[in-house]
Motif scaffolding. Sequence first.
Motif, PDB file in Angstrom:
ATOM      1  N   GLN A 205     105.984 -10.771  78.319  1.00 49.49           N
ATOM      2  CA  GLN A 205     105.334  -9.721  79.351  1.00 49.49           C
ATOM      3  C   GLN A 205     104.006  -9.443  78.826  1.00 49.49           C
ATOM      4  OE1 GLN A 205     108.020  -8.840  77.633  1.00 49.49           O
ATOM      5  NE2 GLN A 205     108.204  -6.668  77.021  1.00 49.49           N
ATOM      6  N   GLN A 206     103.781  -9.155  77.648  1.00 48.25           N
ATOM      7  CA  GLN A 206     102.280  -8.753  77.193  1.00 48.25           C
ATOM      8  C   GLN A 206     101.475  -9.673  77.282  1.00 48.25           C
ATOM      9  OE1 GLN A 206     103.386  -7.738  73.170  1.00 48.25           O
ATOM     10  NE2 GLN A 206     103.666  -5.511  73.622  1.00 48.25           N
TER      11      GLN A 206
ATOM     12  N   ILE B 243     113.542  12.237  79.269  1.00 51.61           N
ATOM     13  CA  ILE B 243     112.432  11.632  78.654  1.00 51.61           C
ATOM     14  C   ILE B 243     113.003  10.732  77.333  1.00 51.61           C
ATOM     15  CG2 ILE B 243     112.567  13.829  77.181  1.00 51.61           C
ATOM     16  CD1 ILE B 243     109.325  13.584  76.677  1.00 51.61           C
ATOM     17  N   GLN B 244     114.215  11.188  76.974  1.00 56.63           N
ATOM     18  CA  GLN B 244     114.896  10.400  76.023  1.00 56.63           C
ATOM     19  C   GLN B 244     114.970   8.807  76.356  1.00 56.63           C
ATOM     20  OE1 GLN B 244     115.429  10.499  72.745  1.00 56.63           O
ATOM     21  NE2 GLN B 244     116.845   8.675  72.456  1.00 56.63           N
ATOM     22  N   GLN B 245     115.456   8.879  77.614  1.00 63.81           N
ATOM     23  CA  GLN B 245     115.545   7.363  78.082  1.00 63.81           C
ATOM     24  C   GLN B 245     114.300   6.703  78.335  1.00 63.81           C
ATOM     25  OE1 GLN B 245     117.204   9.922  79.224  1.00 63.81           O
ATOM     26  NE2 GLN B 245     118.917   9.548  80.772  1.00 63.81           N
ATOM     27  N   GLY B 246     113.077   7.269  78.597  1.00 61.70           N
ATOM     28  CA  GLY B 246     111.683   6.903  78.426  1.00 61.70           C
ATOM     29  C   GLY B 246     111.441   6.572  77.175  1.00 61.70           C
ATOM     30  N   PHE B 247     111.739   7.212  76.202  1.00 61.54           N
ATOM     31  CA  PHE B 247     111.247   6.732  74.828  1.00 61.54           C
ATOM     32  C   PHE B 247     112.097   5.394  74.205  1.00 61.54           C
ATOM     33  CE2 PHE B 247     108.759  10.147  74.328  1.00 61.54           C
ATOM     34  CZ  PHE B 247     108.067  10.087  73.003  1.00 61.54           C
ATOM     35  N   GLU B 248     113.508   5.437  74.650  1.00 62.53           N
ATOM     36  CA  GLU B 248     114.271   4.393  74.350  1.00 62.53           C
ATOM     37  C   GLU B 248     113.681   3.051  74.952  1.00 62.53           C
ATOM     38  OE1 GLU B 248     118.093   5.560  75.624  1.00 62.53           O
ATOM     39  OE2 GLU B 248     118.503   6.885  73.964  1.00 62.53           O
ATOM     40  N   CYS B 249     113.281   3.371  75.978  1.00 64.63           N
ATOM     41  CA  CYS B 249     112.516   2.133  77.024  1.00 64.63           C
ATOM     42  C   CYS B 249     111.624   1.666  76.047  1.00 64.63           C
ATOM     43  CB  CYS B 249     112.461   2.229  78.355  1.00 64.63           C
ATOM     44  SG  CYS B 249     111.715   1.226  79.420  1.00 64.63           S
ATOM     45  N   ALA B 250     110.581   2.321  75.919  1.00 65.81           N
ATOM     46  CA  ALA B 250     109.411   2.172  75.216  1.00 65.81           C
ATOM     47  C   ALA B 250     109.513   1.635  73.833  1.00 65.81           C
ATOM     48  CB  ALA B 250     108.388   3.450  74.964  1.00 65.81           C
ATOM     49  N   TYR B 251     110.236   1.892  73.249  1.00 68.22           N
ATOM     50  CA  TYR B 251     110.956   1.244  71.942  1.00 68.22           C
ATOM     51  C   TYR B 251     111.284  -0.290  72.219  1.00 68.22           C
ATOM     52  CZ  TYR B 251     110.850   5.253  68.855  1.00 68.22           C
ATOM     53  OH  TYR B 251     110.371   6.397  68.050  1.00 68.22           O
ATOM     54  N   ASP B 252     112.096  -0.394  73.013  1.00 68.44           N
ATOM     55  CA  ASP B 252     112.915  -1.498  73.189  1.00 68.44           C
ATOM     56  C   ASP B 252     112.261  -2.441  74.197  1.00 68.44           C
ATOM     57  OD1 ASP B 252     114.733  -3.756  73.712  1.00 68.44           O
ATOM     58  OD2 ASP B 252     116.295  -2.410  74.656  1.00 68.44           O
ATOM     59  N   LYS B 253     111.435  -3.432  73.792  1.00 68.90           N
ATOM     60  CA  LYS B 253     110.594  -4.308  74.493  1.00 68.90           C
ATOM     61  C   LYS B 253     111.335  -5.462  75.188  1.00 68.90           C
ATOM     62  CE  LYS B 253     106.780  -2.306  73.420  1.00 68.90           C
ATOM     63  NZ  LYS B 253     106.339  -1.232  74.606  1.00 68.90           N
TER      64      LYS B 253
END
Length: 344
Positions: A194-195, A322-332
């Motif tokens: 995706q990147q 926000i925790q789900q947001g951080f988890e999503c940002a970690y997990d590409k």
Amino acid sequence: MKAGFYDGNGQMIIQEHPDPLPGDGDAIIQVKATGICGSDLLMNNDKEQADEVPAGHEVTGIIADVGVGVDREMIGKRVAIETIGQGLACSTCWYCRMGQYRQCENKAQAEGGGFAEYIKRKAIGCYEISESMTWDEGALVEPLAVSIHGIRRGTMNGGETVAILGAGTIGLTAVLAARQLGAGKIFITARHEQQAAMALSLGADYACSPEGGEFQDLIGAHTNGRGVDLTVETVGGKSNTTLIQSVESTRMQGRIVILGGFRTPLQFDWLGPLLKEQSIIFSSCYGIINGYHDYEMAINMLANKSNSLSNIVTHKYPLEDIQQGFECAYDKTTGSIKVQIHQE
């Protein structure tokens, strides 16, 4: 107000926090969107204690109140906030007078960032955004300004070849900045599909894996073996791999701009860049170059709907998640590129 905090045990939690109060020259901004930066993820990994104030520096919102000395007509303005430099700067020291607010010698103490309902910063650090811009775009002003600053510090000339190492937010905004400022061929390394696809859509000519020498071979094939004129390193971290790759990718007497944050001492062989007479330039945040602030340039680029930078915002979460947001940002593997926290 509600705000998001790292709890010291690997989680982002929501807690009550005192509302910020405006002092002289201040603005209080109702936060509408805040991006989760790669540095937010890395800093959480390195923290041993809970946050005392909320983090978050890619911030946009609406001015809700102002302090003494600020024109009250600013209230209601839609702004992107220069949170790290001018938003805290004294405006009177030598560096501020030179427009280099990030280097201010008398910064105000930050009382909290954008992972909250409100944020306080100096009113002079609030840059009005176009009515045509979305909150997604408003929160992209900061990372785009970082990349614009790096390209400008690298003194890129029109038509020059550019290599960008890393296709996170800063790598992708560097593609747009280089393209908008007149780059020739742009090459970028990307670890995730995706990147790579996003980099190509933003104006990169070639995207490939950083592994196995493929990138150097690609550059060599398109530069008659010389290497690129300018390399922008955006990865940082705890390895010297991208520093070595920067030297290998850049031609003799070319320039290397370091945007990535290296968070541990590293061993590095300086003989290579010395013999190649390469210039290594460090770039941190943003400021004024030739009378033009990087934030102003970023806002103008984003207001121009001919680019598709807002497409890098793949996921949005409310503050309470926000925790789900951080988890999503970690997990590409989620397909995430830029994750933002949005508020009504």
